[in-house]
Design a protein around this motif. Structure first.
Motif, short mmCIF file in Angstrom:
data_model
loop_
_atom_site.label_atom_id
_atom_site.label_comp_id
_atom_site.label_asym_id
_atom_site.label_seq_id
_atom_site.Cartn_x
_atom_site.Cartn_y
_atom_site.Cartn_z
N SER A 115 10.54 22.17 -37.74
CA SER A 115 11.72 21.41 -37.28
C SER A 115 12.42 22.02 -36.06
O SER A 115 13.62 21.89 -35.90
N SER A 116 11.68 22.68 -35.19
CA SER A 116 12.29 23.37 -34.04
C SER A 116 13.01 22.41 -33.09
O SER A 116 14.11 22.70 -32.61
N ARG A 117 12.40 21.25 -32.82
CA ARG A 117 13.03 20.29 -31.90
C ARG A 117 14.27 19.67 -32.53
O ARG A 117 15.28 19.44 -31.86
N ALA A 118 14.20 19.39 -33.82
CA ALA A 118 15.36 18.82 -34.52
C ALA A 118 16.52 19.81 -34.54
O ALA A 118 17.68 19.43 -34.39
N GLN A 119 16.21 21.10 -34.70
CA GLN A 119 17.26 22.11 -34.71
C GLN A 119 17.93 22.20 -33.33
O GLN A 119 19.16 22.34 -33.24
#
Length: 199
Positions: A115-119
């Protein structure tokens, strides 16, 4: 410390919920962590009668009463879920309860990126003037391959990730403490300020 942990999804089966449940149990001697489900919140829309839904008031009250907030977000199409964005819009439009509130972002995903982009997306939203949360800098807990990350007891079984989570949580407790002290100083200075007609 007393933290509110927001499950950032309306899915009934979620490894992000499992991550928060594990954190609640694992850090019970260091902090009181209350899980909060946003799936029962109504979708955001500007109310015609200015009436704030009861569930939104409940969430605002819980945020205000917490020393800090932990948000676990999955990633949908490189962004946070609509239900989490809607919950934040309610807070922004009504109580602005996240203003100056210490926030830790964590996330789990079935893929490798955790979930790096969501974070990154969530950081942008929380940094907006109407929310103005105090997001812990230089911290990113990304739990990839999350479907295999927990055993039957709900314990995190990746040793490297467990060590990383321990370190990040300790830093967040310290960050919360420092933020609270800084804000208390800020309030004292503000209340002590003299206006021109008082001089």
């Amino acid at each position: 410390m007393k933290y509110l942990a927001i499950v950032g999804t309306n899915s009934d089966v979620s490894t992000n919920r499992m991550l928060l449940q594990f954190m609640q149990k694992h850090f019970s001697s260091e902090a009181e962590i209350e899980l909060y489900e946003i799936k029962d919140l109504p979708a955001f829309m500007e109310p015609e009668d200015s009436e704030v839904p009861e569930k939104v008031e409940e969430l605002s009250e819980k945020i205000l009463n917490a020393d800090g907030v932990i948000i676990a977000t999955p990633e949908y199409d490189h962004a946070i879920p609509a239900v989490l964005k809607s919950a934040l819009e309610w807070i922004s439009y009504t109580s602005q309860a996240l203003t100056d509130k210490p926030v830790l972002i964590v996330g789990a995903s079935h893929g490798t990126l955790g979930s790096s982009r969501a974070q990154a997306h969530l950081r942008q939203i929380l940094d907006s003037p109407e929310l103005a949360a105090r997001i812990m800098p230089s911290s990113e807990f990304l739990l990839g391959k999350s479907q295999a990350a927990f055993d039957n007891a709900g314990d995190l079984i990746y040793p490297d990730k467990l060590a990383e989570l321990d370190e990040i949580f300790r830093e967040f407790v310290l960050f919360t403490d420092i933020t609270m002290k800084l804000l208390a100083e800020k309030v004292q200075k503000k209340s002590a300020k003299k206006f021109t007609w008082q001089e």
